[in-house]
Design a protein around this motif. Structure first.
Motif, PDB file in Angstrom:
ATOM      1  N   ALA A   1      28.849   8.938  -2.964  1.00  0.00           N
ATOM      2  CA  ALA A   1      28.388   8.503  -4.278  1.00  0.00           C
ATOM      3  C   ALA A   1      27.219   7.542  -4.122  1.00  0.00           C
ATOM      4  CB  ALA A   1      29.522   7.828  -5.054  1.00  0.00           C
ATOM      5  N   TYR A   2      26.336   7.561  -5.121  1.00  0.00           N
ATOM      6  CA  TYR A   2      25.234   6.607  -5.213  1.00  0.00           C
ATOM      7  C   TYR A   2      25.280   5.980  -6.602  1.00  0.00           C
ATOM      8  CZ  TYR A   2      23.585   8.765  -0.951  1.00  0.00           C
ATOM      9  OH  TYR A   2      23.512   9.222   0.338  1.00  0.00           O
ATOM     10  N   ASN A   3      25.164   4.664  -6.642  1.00  0.00           N
ATOM     11  CA  ASN A   3      25.250   3.933  -7.912  1.00  0.00           C
ATOM     12  C   ASN A   3      23.871   3.560  -8.439  1.00  0.00           C
ATOM     13  OD1 ASN A   3      24.694   2.079  -5.876  1.00  0.00           O
ATOM     14  ND2 ASN A   3      25.791   0.405  -6.875  1.00  0.00           N
ATOM     15  N   TYR A   4      22.861   4.330  -8.086  1.00  0.00           N
ATOM     16  CA  TYR A   4      21.467   3.966  -8.347  1.00  0.00           C
ATOM     17  C   TYR A   4      21.051   4.304  -9.783  1.00  0.00           C
ATOM     18  CZ  TYR A   4      20.783   3.413  -3.274  1.00  0.00           C
ATOM     19  OH  TYR A   4      20.850   3.013  -1.971  1.00  0.00           O
ATOM     20  N   LEU A   5      21.268   3.364 -10.687  1.00  0.00           N
ATOM     21  CA  LEU A   5      20.752   3.501 -12.045  1.00  0.00           C
ATOM     22  C   LEU A   5      19.268   3.146 -12.100  1.00  0.00           C
ATOM     23  CD1 LEU A   5      23.810   1.970 -13.853  1.00  0.00           C
ATOM     24  CD2 LEU A   5      22.891   4.227 -14.354  1.00  0.00           C
ATOM     25  N   SER A   6      18.815   2.356 -11.145  1.00  0.00           N
ATOM     26  CA  SER A   6      17.399   2.002 -11.049  1.00  0.00           C
ATOM     27  C   SER A   6      16.986   2.097  -9.588  1.00  0.00           C
ATOM     28  CB  SER A   6      17.165   0.592 -11.599  1.00  0.00           C
ATOM     29  OG  SER A   6      17.909  -0.366 -10.882  1.00  0.00           O
ATOM     30  N   GLY A   7      15.724   1.811  -9.315  1.00  0.00           N
ATOM     31  CA  GLY A   7      15.225   1.900  -7.956  1.00  0.00           C
ATOM     32  C   GLY A   7      15.931   0.920  -7.027  1.00  0.00           C
ATOM     33  N   GLU A   8      15.855   1.191  -5.730  1.00  0.00           N
ATOM     34  CA  GLU A   8      16.523   0.357  -4.738  1.00  0.00           C
ATOM     35  C   GLU A   8      15.587   0.125  -3.558  1.00  0.00           C
ATOM     36  OE1 GLU A   8      18.548  -2.173  -4.153  1.00  0.00           O
ATOM     37  OE2 GLU A   8      20.018  -0.978  -5.237  1.00  0.00           O
ATOM     38  N   PRO A   9      14.885  -1.026  -3.538  1.00  0.00           N
ATOM     39  CA  PRO A   9      13.892  -1.258  -2.480  1.00  0.00           C
ATOM     40  C   PRO A   9      14.453  -1.219  -1.064  1.00  0.00           C
ATOM     41  CG  PRO A   9      13.541  -2.776  -4.307  1.00  0.00           C
ATOM     42  CD  PRO A   9      14.830  -2.054  -4.590  1.00  0.00           C
ATOM     43  N   ILE A  10      15.673  -1.667  -0.842  1.00  0.00           N
ATOM     44  CA  ILE A  10      16.213  -1.696   0.519  1.00  0.00           C
ATOM     45  C   ILE A  10      16.253  -0.302   1.122  1.00  0.00           C
ATOM     46  CG2 ILE A  10      18.349  -2.071   1.848  1.00  0.00           C
ATOM     47  CD1 ILE A  10      18.758  -4.627   0.350  1.00  0.00           C
ATOM     48  N   THR A  11      16.519   0.706   0.296  1.00  0.00           N
ATOM     49  CA  THR A  11      16.542   2.079   0.799  1.00  0.00           C
ATOM     50  C   THR A  11      15.274   2.853   0.438  1.00  0.00           C
ATOM     51  OG1 THR A  11      17.868   2.667  -1.155  1.00  0.00           O
ATOM     52  CG2 THR A  11      19.045   2.298   0.909  1.00  0.00           C
ATOM     53  N   GLY A  12      14.253   2.135  -0.056  1.00  0.00           N
ATOM     54  CA  GLY A  12      12.946   2.748  -0.262  1.00  0.00           C
ATOM     55  C   GLY A  12      12.844   3.661  -1.463  1.00  0.00           C
ATOM     56  N   LEU A  13      13.625   3.403  -2.502  1.00  0.00           N
ATOM     57  CA  LEU A  13      13.606   4.260  -3.691  1.00  0.00           C
ATOM     58  C   LEU A  13      13.028   3.502  -4.880  1.00  0.00           C
ATOM     59  CD1 LEU A  13      17.049   5.830  -3.024  1.00  0.00           C
ATOM     60  CD2 LEU A  13      15.024   7.198  -3.502  1.00  0.00           C
ATOM     61  N   ALA A  14      11.944   4.038  -5.456  1.00  0.00           N
ATOM     62  CA  ALA A  14      11.316   3.408  -6.611  1.00  0.00           C
ATOM     63  C   ALA A  14      12.108   3.653  -7.890  1.00  0.00           C
ATOM     64  CB  ALA A  14       9.888   3.919  -6.784  1.00  0.00           C
ATOM     65  N   GLU A  15      12.853   4.752  -7.939  1.00  0.00           N
ATOM     66  CA  GLU A  15      13.727   5.048  -9.063  1.00  0.00           C
ATOM     67  C   GLU A  15      15.070   5.502  -8.514  1.00  0.00           C
ATOM     68  OE1 GLU A  15      12.160   7.784 -11.930  1.00  0.00           O
ATOM     69  OE2 GLU A  15      10.240   6.736 -12.104  1.00  0.00           O
ATOM     70  N   GLY A  16      16.068   5.527  -9.365  1.00  0.00           N
ATOM     71  CA  GLY A  16      17.391   5.926  -8.915  1.00  0.00           C
ATOM     72  C   GLY A  16      18.025   6.954  -9.824  1.00  0.00           C
ATOM     73  N   ARG A  17      19.009   7.674  -9.284  1.00  0.00           N
ATOM     74  CA  ARG A  17      19.817   8.611 -10.062  1.00  0.00           C
ATOM     75  C   ARG A  17      21.268   8.473  -9.598  1.00  0.00           C
ATOM     76  NH1 ARG A  17      15.484   8.473 -11.773  1.00  0.00           N
ATOM     77  NH2 ARG A  17      14.036  10.157 -12.334  1.00  0.00           N
ATOM     78  N   PRO A  18      22.186   8.089 -10.469  1.00  0.00           N
ATOM     79  CA  PRO A  18      23.601   8.021 -10.069  1.00  0.00           C
ATOM     80  C   PRO A  18      24.099   9.411  -9.684  1.00  0.00           C
ATOM     81  CG  PRO A  18      23.229   6.893 -12.158  1.00  0.00           C
ATOM     82  CD  PRO A  18      21.987   7.673 -11.866  1.00  0.00           C
ATOM     83  N   LEU A  19      24.777   9.496  -8.554  1.00  0.00           N
ATOM     84  CA  LEU A  19      25.222  10.789  -8.046  1.00  0.00           C
ATOM     85  C   LEU A  19      26.653  10.705  -7.516  1.00  0.00           C
ATOM     86  CD1 LEU A  19      22.171  11.951  -5.872  1.00  0.00           C
ATOM     87  CD2 LEU A  19      22.771  12.771  -8.154  1.00  0.00           C
ATOM     88  N   VAL A  20      27.379  11.809  -7.641  1.00  0.00           N
ATOM     89  CA  VAL A  20      28.623  12.028  -6.912  1.00  0.00           C
ATOM     90  C   VAL A  20      28.463  13.359  -6.190  1.00  0.00           C
ATOM     91  CG1 VAL A  20      31.107  12.415  -7.046  1.00  0.00           C
ATOM     92  CG2 VAL A  20      30.017  10.762  -8.584  1.00  0.00           C
ATOM     93  N   VAL A  21      28.666  13.351  -4.871  1.00  0.00           N
ATOM     94  CA  VAL A  21      28.438  14.544  -4.058  1.00  0.00           C
ATOM     95  C   VAL A  21      29.681  14.809  -3.224  1.00  0.00           C
ATOM     96  CG1 VAL A  21      26.965  15.606  -2.302  1.00  0.00           C
ATOM     97  CG2 VAL A  21      25.981  13.962  -3.923  1.00  0.00           C
TER      98      VAL A  21
END
Length: 547
Positions: free
Chosen positions: A377-397
């Motif tokens: 799972a990813y809880n990325y509702l917004s970007g996450e600089p530590i992992t290099g993401l300017a935007e985020g998408r919440p995911l369950v995989v």
């Protein structure tokens, strides 16, 4: 109004009514990402009453923001809630307090002209649109400048030649803005200031070398821009930061109950209040705060050897150097899933309070497999600089052989809330930073023994939770306000240790061996799966932009 479970019963024999009528209490207000909260405390930090108001940011023109109107309507509702709670509990409606303090989410950009008018909508810490500015400043200063820092927002505006820049007369954080309206003073506590621009721990104010470097950097584009003239004055804990004006009293309490003249302590950021709320202001101590964002603060014994993009260098409210691991995304996604399950329970004819649903989901996580059953799972509702993401998408995989159970799902969501944090903490470990105690606080820790245990596995260290853990930032701000009265006699650390936390109950949990192995497997899967998160952002970018 329901009784707030975080309010502590006063000590036997304490005349709370007299303290309320005399104004020997302290009020702390914190503007968090999803709730504005207030906490009223006695002279030694005992919580007496509370108030709150829910609010939410908006995503407007691809920027996360709050309107200033929402700031003031929310503050007024929060203060009214606290005054009513106080009157209900003690039969007294306070007209004054011994001290007052305001804190808020750190960083961001509130830019004003000479008349005090807002030049552009408030740009919050969640915005990650300052890549070029942050990179150039980090290289120039030899000091990590994260995307969300106020100076990165200003320099990006200069680079983009935004039309408001020539009109700029001052800029500040949300706490600094509210404080200025309440007192007329353009000041900021050193902890919050250190998230606007780098602070020199030796002088406990902005780094003079870097101020000069910035002015030289922008001289070709904006020769009239002198950064020191724009930034708030820096104050440390225990310094009076002005008094509540007639206008300020009316802004907080339009009913006219609240009198002017209350002394205010320096406005602080939510990171600083979290350190106070967990008694983590001394070297070799640290804290983890979990809310909409999640961050760890570790008070350093010495400067770090290298610059790390995963780590902010900020300060405690007293000005001591702190390494901060800040993650934009915390418990919001877990909360969203709790809402879904709450609605499902209601549809079955078994409605439950949101806190009960959230607690049940957390407790279920303890029954999950140590690695989450192969779920991701990813809880990325917004970007996450530590992992290099300017935007985020919440995911369950999940893979075909993953074990999808409620317990595994719940554990994976909790793990996801801590995953980016643990990546940053690994950097501190590599620097040889040692911790005696890591305290945790925030609403997630109201459910005993769950988030605390799984966090211990994520950070590979013992995690302590004190009785004040669920009270959080507004209580910490109230304690900083109360500290005004004794700052001449004691330093902040001594005050917290001997007066506020002297009798505090603390529960310490060591990492569980099976959880350590399971979490490590989850984190490996998490890092490898970041390619899925990046693909999701790319695939849905057009849809988000079209909202």
């Amino acid at each position: 109004m329901p009784v707030d479970p975080t309010v502590v019963a006063p000590e036997p024999g304490t005349d709370v009514r007299a303290a309320l009528m005399e104004g020997s209490t302290a009020l702390g207000i914190e503007l968090g990402s999803t709730r504005i909260k207030a906490s009223l405390v006695g002279p030694d930090g005992a919580a007496l009453a509370s108030g709150s108001h829910d609010w939410e940011n908006q995503f407007v023109d691809r920027m996360w923001t709050y309107s200033l109107e929402a700031v003031w309507t929310g503050l007024q509702a929060c203060v009214a809630s606290l005054l009513a709670d106080t009157e209900r509990r003690y039969g007294v409606r306070p007209t004054t307090f011994g001290a007052l303090g305001v804190s808020a989410m750190m960083h961001g950009y509130l830019a004003f002209d000479r008349d005090g008018e807002l030049l552009v909508p408030f740009r919050t810490w969640r915005n990650t649109t300052t890549d070029r500015a942050a990179a150039e400043l980090s290289e120039l200063f030899g000091h990590n400048i994260p995307l969300r820092w106020s100076i990165a927002h200003l320099y990006q505006a200069v680079l983009d030649d935004e039309p408001h820049v020539p009109e700029l007369a001052s800029f500040t954080t949300l706490a600094g803005y509210v404080h200025r309206r309440l007192t007329g003073r353009h000041v900021l506590g050193v902890g919050d200031a250190s998230g606007m621009f780098p602070v020199d721990p030796a002088t406990r104010t902005y780094d003079a070398r870097m101020l000069a470097q910035f002015d030289e950097l922008v001289a070709g584009r904006r020769p009239d821009l002198h950064l020191a003239d724009l930034l708030p004055e820096v104050l440390v804990a225990g310094q009076e930061a002005g008094r509540l004006t007639e206008e300020g009293a009316a802004l907080l309490d339009p009913s006219g109950t609240l009198a002017a003249g209350i002394p205010l302590c320096p406005p602080e950021g939510d990171a600083g209040t979290g350190m106070v709320a967990t008694n983590a202001v001394a070297p070799r101590t640290g804290n983890v705060s979990v809310g909409t964002s999640i961050f760890a603060m570790v008070v350093l014994e010495r400067p770090l050897e290298r610059v790390h993009h995963e780590l902010d260098l900020v300060t405690t409210p007293a000005g001591d150097l702190v390494a901060m691991v800040h993650c934009n995304n915390g418990a919001s996604e877990l909360g969203a899933w709790a809402e879904v399950f709450g609605r499902f329970a209601a549809a079955l004819g078994h409605p439950a309070e949101p806190d009960a649903v959230f607690g049940a989901l957390l407790r279920e996580a303890l029954d999950g497999e140590a690695d989450g059953g192969g779920l991701l799972a990813y809880n990325y509702l917004s970007g996450e600089p530590i992992t290099g993401l300017a935007e985020g998408r919440p995911l369950v995989v999940r893979a075909p052989d993953s074990r999808l159970t409620l317990a595994n799902f719940a554990r994976t969501q909790v793990y996801a809330a801590f995953a980016t944090l643990s990546l940053g903490m690994r950097v501190l470990e590599a620097e040889g930073v040692e911790l005696d105690t890591l305290f945790a606080h925030g609403g997630m820790f109201r459910t005993a023994g769950v988030a605390q245990r799984l966090l211990a596995a994520a950070v590979r260290a013992p995690v302590a939770v004190a009785t004040s853990a669920s009270e959080g930032g507004p209580w910490g701000m109230a304690v900083l306000a109360a500290y005004l009265g004794v700052a001449a006699e004691q330093d902040l650390g001594t005050y917290l240790r001997t007066r506020v936390f002297a009798a505090a109950e603390v529960d310490v949990v060591e990492p569980d061996a099976a959880d350590l192995v399971g979490y490590a497997a989850f984190l490996d899967r998490y890092v490898a799966g970041l390619a899925i998160e990046r693909a999701a952002v790319e695939a849905t970018a057009h849809g988000v932009a079209a909202r």
